[in-house]
Write a protein that holds these residues in place. Structure first.
Motif, PDB file in Angstrom:
ATOM      1  N   ASN A 160      -7.455  -9.516 -10.636  1.00  0.00           N
ATOM      2  CA  ASN A 160      -7.222 -10.036  -9.286  1.00  0.00           C
ATOM      3  C   ASN A 160      -7.821 -11.420  -9.108  1.00  0.00           C
ATOM      4  O   ASN A 160      -8.038 -11.877  -7.999  1.00  0.00           O
ATOM      5  CB  ASN A 160      -7.780  -9.100  -8.216  1.00  0.00           C
ATOM      6  CG  ASN A 160      -7.129  -7.746  -8.290  1.00  0.00           C
ATOM      7  OD1 ASN A 160      -5.956  -7.641  -8.620  1.00  0.00           O
ATOM      8  ND2 ASN A 160      -7.884  -6.705  -8.013  1.00  0.00           N
ATOM      9  N   TRP A 161      -8.069 -12.076 -10.233  1.00  0.00           N
ATOM     10  CA  TRP A 161      -8.631 -13.429 -10.249  1.00  0.00           C
ATOM     11  C   TRP A 161      -9.968 -13.482  -9.520  1.00  0.00           C
ATOM     12  O   TRP A 161     -10.379 -14.498  -8.986  1.00  0.00           O
ATOM     13  CB  TRP A 161      -7.655 -14.458  -9.672  1.00  0.00           C
ATOM     14  CG  TRP A 161      -7.824 -15.782 -10.333  1.00  0.00           C
ATOM     15  CD1 TRP A 161      -8.318 -16.916  -9.742  1.00  0.00           C
ATOM     16  CD2 TRP A 161      -7.560 -16.131 -11.687  1.00  0.00           C
ATOM     17  NE1 TRP A 161      -8.388 -17.935 -10.671  1.00  0.00           N
ATOM     18  CE2 TRP A 161      -7.922 -17.477 -11.852  1.00  0.00           C
ATOM     19  CE3 TRP A 161      -7.084 -15.417 -12.789  1.00  0.00           C
ATOM     20  CZ2 TRP A 161      -7.806 -18.132 -13.074  1.00  0.00           C
ATOM     21  CZ3 TRP A 161      -6.960 -16.071 -13.997  1.00  0.00           C
ATOM     22  CH2 TRP A 161      -7.311 -17.411 -14.116  1.00  0.00           C
TER      23      TRP A 161
ATOM     24  N   SER B 275      -3.486 -12.337 -14.647  1.00  0.00           N
ATOM     25  CA  SER B 275      -2.465 -13.135 -15.315  1.00  0.00           C
ATOM     26  C   SER B 275      -3.043 -14.515 -15.550  1.00  0.00           C
ATOM     27  O   SER B 275      -3.340 -15.228 -14.602  1.00  0.00           O
ATOM     28  CB  SER B 275      -1.233 -13.258 -14.428  1.00  0.00           C
ATOM     29  OG  SER B 275      -0.518 -12.062 -14.437  1.00  0.00           O
TER      30      SER B 275
ATOM     31  N   GLY C 186      -5.446 -14.672  -6.993  1.00  0.00           N
ATOM     32  CA  GLY C 186      -6.309 -13.923  -6.102  1.00  0.00           C
ATOM     33  C   GLY C 186      -5.895 -13.891  -4.643  1.00  0.00           C
ATOM     34  O   GLY C 186      -6.713 -13.579  -3.787  1.00  0.00           O
TER      35      GLY C 186
ATOM     36  N   ASN D  66      -2.822  -8.060 -15.243  1.00  0.00           N
ATOM     37  CA  ASN D  66      -3.902  -8.308 -14.298  1.00  0.00           C
ATOM     38  C   ASN D  66      -5.213  -8.460 -15.071  1.00  0.00           C
ATOM     39  O   ASN D  66      -5.685  -7.502 -15.650  1.00  0.00           O
ATOM     40  CB  ASN D  66      -3.999  -7.125 -13.326  1.00  0.00           C
ATOM     41  CG  ASN D  66      -4.880  -7.435 -12.163  1.00  0.00           C
ATOM     42  OD1 ASN D  66      -5.334  -8.552 -11.989  1.00  0.00           O
ATOM     43  ND2 ASN D  66      -5.147  -6.426 -11.353  1.00  0.00           N
TER      44      ASN D  66
ATOM     45  N   THR E 185       3.771 -11.272  -9.045  1.00  0.00           N
ATOM     46  CA  THR E 185       3.962 -10.003  -8.355  1.00  0.00           C
ATOM     47  C   THR E 185       2.603  -9.386  -8.064  1.00  0.00           C
ATOM     48  O   THR E 185       1.892  -8.990  -8.985  1.00  0.00           O
ATOM     49  CB  THR E 185       4.787  -9.049  -9.236  1.00  0.00           C
ATOM     50  OG1 THR E 185       5.968  -9.719  -9.624  1.00  0.00           O
ATOM     51  CG2 THR E 185       5.135  -7.793  -8.472  1.00  0.00           C
TER      52      THR E 185
ATOM     53  N   GLU F 173      -8.410  -0.410  -1.419  1.00  0.00           N
ATOM     54  CA  GLU F 173      -8.816  -1.561  -0.617  1.00  0.00           C
ATOM     55  C   GLU F 173      -7.819  -1.850   0.486  1.00  0.00           C
ATOM     56  O   GLU F 173      -8.035  -2.749   1.295  1.00  0.00           O
ATOM     57  CB  GLU F 173      -8.957  -2.794  -1.498  1.00  0.00           C
ATOM     58  CG  GLU F 173     -10.099  -2.724  -2.496  1.00  0.00           C
ATOM     59  CD  GLU F 173      -9.729  -1.993  -3.769  1.00  0.00           C
ATOM     60  OE1 GLU F 173      -8.594  -2.148  -4.253  1.00  0.00           O
ATOM     61  OE2 GLU F 173     -10.574  -1.221  -4.288  1.00  0.00           O
TER      62      GLU F 173
ATOM     63  N   LYS G  26       9.635  -1.339  -6.666  1.00  0.00           N
ATOM     64  CA  LYS G  26       9.001  -2.610  -6.991  1.00  0.00           C
ATOM     65  C   LYS G  26       9.851  -3.430  -7.961  1.00  0.00           C
ATOM     66  O   LYS G  26       9.933  -4.648  -7.849  1.00  0.00           O
ATOM     67  CB  LYS G  26       7.623  -2.344  -7.605  1.00  0.00           C
ATOM     68  CG  LYS G  26       6.677  -3.501  -7.470  1.00  0.00           C
ATOM     69  CD  LYS G  26       5.298  -3.127  -7.980  1.00  0.00           C
ATOM     70  CE  LYS G  26       4.450  -4.356  -8.131  1.00  0.00           C
ATOM     71  NZ  LYS G  26       3.164  -4.071  -8.762  1.00  0.00           N
TER      72      LYS G  26
ATOM     73  N   THR H  44       9.411  -8.376 -14.042  1.00  0.00           N
ATOM     74  CA  THR H  44       8.962  -8.976 -12.793  1.00  0.00           C
ATOM     75  C   THR H  44       8.160  -7.980 -11.981  1.00  0.00           C
ATOM     76  O   THR H  44       7.404  -8.355 -11.106  1.00  0.00           O
ATOM     77  CB  THR H  44      10.159  -9.428 -11.949  1.00  0.00           C
ATOM     78  OG1 THR H  44      11.073  -8.344 -11.902  1.00  0.00           O
ATOM     79  CG2 THR H  44      10.814 -10.648 -12.527  1.00  0.00           C
TER      80      THR H  44
ATOM     81  N   LYS I 179      -2.859  -7.467  -3.756  1.00  0.00           N
ATOM     82  CA  LYS I 179      -3.712  -8.474  -4.378  1.00  0.00           C
ATOM     83  C   LYS I 179      -2.966  -9.075  -5.549  1.00  0.00           C
ATOM     84  O   LYS I 179      -2.480  -8.358  -6.423  1.00  0.00           O
ATOM     85  CB  LYS I 179      -5.021  -7.810  -4.842  1.00  0.00           C
ATOM     86  CG  LYS I 179      -6.060  -8.759  -5.347  1.00  0.00           C
ATOM     87  CD  LYS I 179      -6.797  -9.466  -4.237  1.00  0.00           C
ATOM     88  CE  LYS I 179      -7.895 -10.349  -4.830  1.00  0.00           C
ATOM     89  NZ  LYS I 179      -8.364 -11.338  -3.883  1.00  0.00           N
ATOM     90  N   CYS I 180      -2.895 -10.397  -5.579  1.00  0.00           N
ATOM     91  CA  CYS I 180      -2.138 -11.072  -6.628  1.00  0.00           C
ATOM     92  C   CYS I 180      -3.033 -11.326  -7.836  1.00  0.00           C
ATOM     93  O   CYS I 180      -4.146 -11.829  -7.681  1.00  0.00           O
ATOM     94  CB  CYS I 180      -1.579 -12.388  -6.093  1.00  0.00           C
ATOM     95  SG  CYS I 180      -0.567 -13.228  -7.302  1.00  0.00           S
ATOM     96  N   PRO I 181      -2.570 -10.982  -9.050  1.00  0.00           N
ATOM     97  CA  PRO I 181      -3.413 -11.161 -10.227  1.00  0.00           C
ATOM     98  C   PRO I 181      -3.502 -12.599 -10.717  1.00  0.00           C
ATOM     99  O   PRO I 181      -4.292 -12.888 -11.595  1.00  0.00           O
ATOM    100  CB  PRO I 181      -2.736 -10.277 -11.279  1.00  0.00           C
ATOM    101  CG  PRO I 181      -1.311 -10.250 -10.879  1.00  0.00           C
ATOM    102  CD  PRO I 181      -1.289 -10.333  -9.372  1.00  0.00           C
TER     103      PRO I 181
ATOM    104  N   LEU J 296      -3.289  -2.233  -3.780  1.00  0.00           N
ATOM    105  CA  LEU J 296      -4.531  -1.532  -4.083  1.00  0.00           C
ATOM    106  C   LEU J 296      -4.795  -0.547  -2.940  1.00  0.00           C
ATOM    107  O   LEU J 296      -5.166  -0.943  -1.841  1.00  0.00           O
ATOM    108  CB  LEU J 296      -5.694  -2.518  -4.218  1.00  0.00           C
ATOM    109  CG  LEU J 296      -5.522  -3.631  -5.260  1.00  0.00           C
ATOM    110  CD1 LEU J 296      -6.716  -4.558  -5.266  1.00  0.00           C
ATOM    111  CD2 LEU J 296      -5.313  -3.051  -6.647  1.00  0.00           C
TER     112      LEU J 296
ATOM    113  N   ASN K 159      -0.240  -6.565  -6.697  1.00  0.00           N
ATOM    114  CA  ASN K 159      -0.344  -5.107  -6.809  1.00  0.00           C
ATOM    115  C   ASN K 159      -0.856  -4.545  -5.494  1.00  0.00           C
ATOM    116  O   ASN K 159      -1.688  -5.157  -4.841  1.00  0.00           O
ATOM    117  CB  ASN K 159      -1.341  -4.737  -7.921  1.00  0.00           C
ATOM    118  CG  ASN K 159      -0.913  -5.267  -9.257  1.00  0.00           C
ATOM    119  OD1 ASN K 159       0.193  -5.006  -9.710  1.00  0.00           O
ATOM    120  ND2 ASN K 159      -1.778  -6.051  -9.895  1.00  0.00           N
TER     121      ASN K 159
END
Lengths: 437, 172
Positions: A316-317, A233, B117, A231, B101, B108, B70, A226, B112-114, B105, B103
Motif C-alpha cells: 500500500n506504499w 507495485s 498509497g 502490492n 487497481t 480498515e 473486479k 488489470t 487502498k492503492c498499491p 481492505l 484493493n
C-alpha cells in the motif's frame, strides 16, 4: 511475523562468507597502509580490525547465533512509526540532507582515506548485524534489490573519489601550486592504451553479467491482469524517485512537468554554468554552487529516493522501517487536506460541487496566488537581495532560467515538508480540469 | 536521354536493373509506411460489452463491497447513505491518480492503492494519498428481469456533482 531467534544454517554460512570478505578487505587495506603508504601504526590498527571480522566469520561458520537485539529492532520500528506513522520518511529525508550538508562542509575530514574506510567498515558491520534480522534480509537479498545495494556502495565510492581529489587540489591551489591533473599531463594513445582498457572492461562486464544471470533468478511475477495489481507495485528501480514524487504530486505534475523540467535542466546546465574553472581537474572551492546544486538533485533527490522506494516502501506504499514486517494491513491514517479547505473552512465558506470556472478560481485563489508568488515574485526578489552577485554575473536570461529550474527542483522537498507538517494534499486543487499542484 | 513515351516510362522503371532496384525500394518503403499506419489500428475487438448484469439487489448486503466483478472494472457497493437511504452503486476500480487497481481492505474499511498509497472511503471519496478526485461511478439500473445492470459507457464524477444523478445509483 517475528524474527527467528535461531539463524538458519544457510544464513550462518552466508554471514561467515560476508565477514570473511570484509576481513580480507581490511587485510588488503592494512597491507596498503604498511607498505604503500608507509604507515606502520595504521597497518597494525587495520590488521586488528581484520582480526575482529575474521573472528565473526569463523564464529558464524562454526554455528554462532549472534543476532541483532530484539530491543533495538523494535525500538527502530517504533521510532519510525511515531507522528502518525509519518516519522519514518521525515527522519529518512532529514538525515539524508543533514549528512549531505555535513559531508560538503567537512569534506576534508570525510575524504581522508582512513575516515572513509572507517565509515565503510561501520556500514558493513551495521549491514552484517542487520542481516541477522529476517525482514531486513528478505528485502535486501531480493533479486530485484541487488542492484540497489550495489548502487549504495558505488555512489558512495564515486562521490568519495572526486571529492578526495578536489580536496587535495583545492589545498594545492591555495598554496599556489597547479592541480594534480596538470602535472600528470602525459598523453596516452587511443591504440593500444585506450582500446585495450575498453576491451578488458567489456570482458569483465560480460563475465559479471554471466555470473549474475546464473546466480540470481529473474524477478518474474504472475501474469498481468488489470484486476490484481501487485502490492506494493513498484516502478523499475531507476524510476523509484519519480514514483516517490508521485506520492506528493498530481500525475500531471510528477509524471510530465517535473520530469520534463529535469531533462530541460540537464540540457541547460552547460549554457547556464559558464564557469571555465574546474575544466580537466577536480575542484570544489571553484565551483561550490554548481557542485552542491547538482549533487543535491542527484544524490538527495534521486539516489536516496531510489533507496527509500526500494527498501522502505512496502504494501500500500506505506513506509516500513528497515526491520519491520511488510504487513499489508498496516493502518496509517493519512487524512490529507487541500489548501483551499484550510483557508475557507475556518471562514465558514463552502463551495458546491460542479460549479463553473469563476467559482473554482475563487475557491483556489489562495493557492493560485501562492504559486504565482513563488514563480513570479520570488526570482526578482532573490535577484535584488541575497542572489544579487549571481544576477550581476549571469545576466537576466541565465539568472532567471537558473532560478526557475532551481525552483522546480525545490518544489519536491517543499511539497514533502508541507505534506508531513500540515498533511497538505494540494496547493491548487482543480479536479474538474485535472489541474492540481 | 529520357524517353517520354508511355512505354518509355515502363522501360525506365522495369527495364534496367537500376530501375528495378529503385522501384523495389520505393515499393517496400511504401509498404512499410502503410504497414506502420495499419499497426496503429489493431485488429482487435474494441471493447467487451459495456453492460453486464450483476445479480439481484437482495444479493448484496448493506455495508459490503462486492469484489466479484473486479476484473470487469467494477465494485458493487451497498451502503446506507445519510441522504439517499439504502443505495447500491458501481464504483470503477481504476485509481484516479495514475490508474492502478486499488484493493478493498475490509478491516480498515478503505480502498487502498498499491502504487502510491491513495486511499478511498467505501463511498469512493478520496481521503489519503495523492489521488486528486474520488473514484468514478458507473451507471447502474434495475433491468426488466429485476437484476442490477451496470453500464460502463456512462460514468459519474463526484467533483462534477454527478453523483446526485439518479442513474448513478439504485435505491433499494
Amino acid at each position: 511475523m517475528h524474527t527467528a531467534t535461531q539463524l538458519a544454517h544457510s544464513v550462518q554460512i552466508g554471514l561467515g562468507v560476508f565477514y570473511l570478505f570484509v576481513a580480507l578487505m581490511n587485510v588488503g587495506f592494512a597491507l596498503y597502509q604498511c607498505y604503500a603508504a608507509n604507515n606502520r601504526r595504521q597497518g597494525i590498527v587495520w590488521s586488528l580490525v581484520a582480526g575482529v571480522f575474521l573472528v565473526h566469520s569463523l564464529a558464524y561458520f562454526a554455528g554462532a547465533n549472534w543476532i541483532i537485539s530484539a530491543g533495538f529492532r523494535d525500538f527502530t520500528t517504533q521510532v519510525m512509526g511515531y507522528y502518525g506513522g509519518q516519522l519514518g520518511p521525515i527522519l529518512y529525508t532529514t538525515v539524508s540532507i543533514i549528512l549531505f550538508v555535513l559531508f560538503l562542509r567537512y569534506r576534508k575530514f570525510f575524504t581522508e582515506p582512513v575516515v572513509a574506510w572507517s565509515i565503510l567498515n561501520l556500514g558493513l558491520l551495521a549491514a552484517g548485524w542487520s542481516l541477522t534480522d529476517d525482514n531486513f534480509r528478505k528485502i535486501i537479498t531480493k533479486e530485484d534489490n541487488v542492484p540497489i545495494v550495489m548502487l549504495i556502495f558505488s555512489v558512495g565510492f564515486f562521490t568519495w573519489l572526486p571529492f578526495r581529489r578536489a580536496v587535495l587540489n583545492d589545498e594545492r591551489m591555495a598554496n599556489g601550486e597547479p592541480p594534480m591533473e596538470k602535472e600528470e599531463e602525459e598523453k596516452v594513445l587511443v591504440w593500444p592504451d585506450l582500446v585495450y582498457t575498453e576491451m578488458i572492461a567489456m570482458i569483465v562486464c560480460t563475465f559479471v553479467l554471466v555470473i549474475w544471470s546464473v546466480l540470481l533468478k529473474a524477478p518474474l511475477e504472475q501474469p498481468a491482469t488489470t484486476a490484481k495489481a501487485p502490492n506494493p507495485s513498484k516502478a523499475p528501480w531507476y524510476f523509484l524517485g519519480l514514483q516517490e514524487m508521485l506520492v506528493y504530486y498530481d500525475p500531471w505534475m510528477a509524471g510530465v512537468v517535473l520530469p520534463t523540467m529535469i531533462i530541460i535542466g540537464l540540457i541547460a546546465i552547460p549554457y547556464i554554468d559558464f564557469n571555465q574553472k574546474g575544466n580537466g581537474y577536480y575542484t570544489f572551492v571553484e565551483r561550490k554552487f554548481a557542485i552542491t546544486t547538482f549533487l543535491f538533485g542527484f544524490i538527495v533527490l534521486w539516489c536516496t529516493l531510489i533507496v527509500l522506494g526500494t527498501f522502505l516502501r512496502g504494501p500500500n506504499w506505506n513506509f516500513f522501517g528497515p526491520f519491520e514486517y511488510w504487513d499489508p494491513h498496516k493502518v496509517l491514517p493519512l487524512n490529507n487536506v487541500n489548501l483551499s479547505d484550510y483557508f475557507w473552512l475556518p471562514l465558514g465558506v463552502t463551495f458546491p460541487e460542479g460549479q463553473g470556472i469563476g467559482g473554482i478560481l475563487v475557491r483556489e485563489a489562495p493557492g493560485i496566488i501562492l504559486v504565482l508568488l513563488y514563480f513570479a515574485a520570488l526570482p526578482p526578489l532573490l535577484a535584488k537581495t541575497i542572489m544579487r552577485p549571481f544576477f550581476i554575473k549571469m545576466g537576466f536570461v541565465r539568472f532567471f532560467l537558473l532560478i526557475n529550474l532551481f525552483q522546480f527542483m525545490a518544489a519536491l522537498p517543499i511539497k514533502m515538508v508541507l505534506r508531513w507538517a500540515f498533511n497538505l494534499k494540494y496547493i491548487i486543487y482543480i479536479p474538474e480540469y485535472f489541474f492540481n499542484i | 536521354m529520357a524517353d517520354k513515351s508511355r512505354r518509355g516510362f515502363l522501360r525506365t522503371i522495369f527495364g534496367t536493373w537500376f530501375g528495378i532496384a529503385w522501384t523495389a525500394l520505393t515499393a517496400s518503403a511504401a509498404g512499410m509506411t502503410l504497414g506502420t499506419i495499419r499497426f496503429l489500428y489493431p485488429n482487435a475487438l474494441s471493447e467487451p460489452p459495456s453492460k453486464f448484469k450483476v445479480g439481484f439487489p437482495s444479493d448484496f448486503e448493506t455495508g459490503q463491497v462486492d469484489n466479484r466483478f473486479k476484473d470487469q472494472n467494477a465494485w458493487i457497493v451497498r451502503i446506507r447513505d445519510p441522504q439517499l437511504g439504502d443505495i447500491i452503486y458501481a464504483l470503477s476500480t481504476t485509481c484516479t491518480h495514475l490508474g492502478c487497481t486499488p484493493n478493498w481492505l475490509e478491516g480498515e474499511q478503505k480502498f487502498k492503492c498499491p502504487c502510491h498509497g491513495s486511499g478511498f472511503k467505501i463511498t469512493g471519496v478520496n481521503f489519503e494519498g495523492p489521488a486528486p478526485r474520488p473514484l468514478e461511478r458507473w451507471a447502474i439500473r434495475i433491468a426488466e428481469d429485476g437484476q442490477l445492470e451496470v453500464d460502463k459507457s456512462k460514468k459519474f464524477q463526484k467533483e462534477l456533482g454527478q453523483w446526485d444523478d439518479p442513474e448513478s445509483y439504485v435505491k433499494v
